[in-house]
Design an enzyme around this catalytic site. Sequence first.
Site, short mmCIF file in Angstrom:
data_model
loop_
_atom_site.label_atom_id
_atom_site.label_comp_id
_atom_site.label_asym_id
_atom_site.label_seq_id
_atom_site.Cartn_x
_atom_site.Cartn_y
_atom_site.Cartn_z
N MET A 43 25.03 30.34 -15.98
CA MET A 43 26.04 29.29 -16.08
C MET A 43 27.31 29.78 -15.40
O MET A 43 27.77 30.89 -15.66
CB MET A 43 26.32 28.98 -17.56
CG MET A 43 27.33 27.86 -17.75
SD MET A 43 27.48 27.38 -19.47
CE MET A 43 28.16 28.86 -20.19
N ARG A 44 27.86 28.96 -14.54
CA ARG A 44 28.97 29.43 -13.71
C ARG A 44 30.23 28.65 -13.98
O ARG A 44 30.20 27.45 -14.20
CB ARG A 44 28.58 29.33 -12.23
CG ARG A 44 27.43 30.29 -11.95
CD ARG A 44 26.87 30.14 -10.56
NE ARG A 44 25.74 31.05 -10.44
CZ ARG A 44 24.61 30.74 -9.84
NH1 ARG A 44 24.45 29.58 -9.30
NH2 ARG A 44 23.64 31.62 -9.79
N TYR A 45 31.34 29.37 -13.92
CA TYR A 45 32.63 28.72 -14.15
C TYR A 45 33.46 28.64 -12.88
O TYR A 45 34.36 27.85 -12.78
CB TYR A 45 33.41 29.51 -15.21
CG TYR A 45 32.73 29.58 -16.54
CD1 TYR A 45 32.46 30.81 -17.13
CD2 TYR A 45 32.36 28.43 -17.21
CE1 TYR A 45 31.84 30.89 -18.36
CE2 TYR A 45 31.74 28.50 -18.45
CZ TYR A 45 31.48 29.73 -19.03
OH TYR A 45 30.86 29.81 -20.24
N CYS A 46 33.20 29.50 -11.94
CA CYS A 46 33.81 29.47 -10.61
C CYS A 46 35.22 30.01 -10.57
O CYS A 46 35.53 30.99 -11.23
CB CYS A 46 33.74 28.07 -10.02
SG CYS A 46 33.89 28.10 -8.21
#
Length: 473
Positions: free
Chosen positions: A47-50
């Site tokens: 899961m990525r938040y950037c």
Amino acid sequence: MGNYHPHGNASIYNTLVRMAQPWSLRYPLVNGQGNFGSPGNNPPAAMRYCCTGDALVRLPFGHSVRIGNFVPAACPNSDNAVNLKVLDRHGDPVVADQLFHSGEHQTYTVRTAEGYEVTGTSNHPLLCLVDVGGVPTLLWKLIEEIRPDDHVVLQRTPPVEFGPADWHDVMEALLLGAFISEGFVSEVRAGFNNCDRDYFAMVVGAYDAVVGGRRYVSSRRIASGSTLHELDIQNIKELKEARLGDLCGQRPADKSVPDWLWHSPAAVKRVFLQALFEGGGSCSALPRNMIQISYSTRSRQLAVDVQQMLLEFGIITRRYRHAVGEHKVLITNRAQAELFATRVGFGGAKQEKLTKILGSMPPCAGMDSDHVPGLARFIRKHCGSRWVDKDWLNRHNVDRIQRWRTSGEKILSHIADPDVRAIATDLTDGRFYYAKVASVTEAGVQPVYSLRVDTDEHAFLTNGFVSHNTEAR
């Protein structure tokens, strides 16, 4: 979804992933986008938040927008539909259809030896050059996996088209570059001076066309013997009403490139850089057939912005802080100096000086720091060539980008293995600069954002770094 779970997004992410896998459920309940793993137990993407909101995302025609400004009113932990084109890892336009505001998370800043920076969460992937069993390979690495001396990929393909440039925007860019470098704007008065008469006349003409109002010009002899031309504005009412009004009362250490200029096409940015370097930049010939082009400023942010804007034109620079407190943006090799001269250049007499310096230097042999780490060793070991070709490869630098630009066909003629030829050609086509990581440091808890890009590679550019988009927020 994390808004409806007491432990946030992280607790339900794995469940959401399984709901999108057709081999996990007879009837998938989520229409997934991106890497959701495979039946062979290959893991799904994290899961990525950037990135933080100040990261510049490149658009076609040289436009750039900070990712936090795509949807200014975006609420934390929200999905926002957008329809715009951004540049992918190759510099080609692709469609982005979602902006994710992922709330606030702990962030880290990746900084290269040249001074390029991007800030994102620990699980945000950046494209890196990695040695995989002796083969230099482009792979995604999470920020938490990146270490000093790793090599990250910077995209440096210049705009093919500079885009339409309105004359008013061009004149404003010229004035902005001139006043930032050699002018001042206080709350009650403004001024500009320069020794180049033609350049000075161009600035005054732009001021009359864009701002207007009463102003005074004068000339005087200074101690060096040169004639200094001065523009004096004693009533800045009209100037405050223009976009240059943002400079009013701004301290030298607080200067930066305004958002309206980042949003402008490459043609407008080029005029700004020409005026900026003509005023505050310099070029000089150094011993041993070396050259130096530099820009100095008291503002760290302005130095960061200038370095980033030059990267948009495919020009690699080094940024550092001088002992006297000034921040410098520096070009010290022939290849990059030639790119600066042809793609940007100075806005006045300094351009002629630069052209003469370059003309007096011997042809560039390709020996500079712009290279593909590990490529020479890989080619020499796996080339599959005769001993005479291997001897040639051992005696020549075959990992330098400039040498591939000038002698690529000759190098390929000494490599027999087709796979080695293909790998070498792909890594040396000039799209990427392989920057050594200097540090990865904590940057505190900040709001972070991501885009969803509708391509197989799911990549877009942030501050020149190649970022992977979010599969799920």
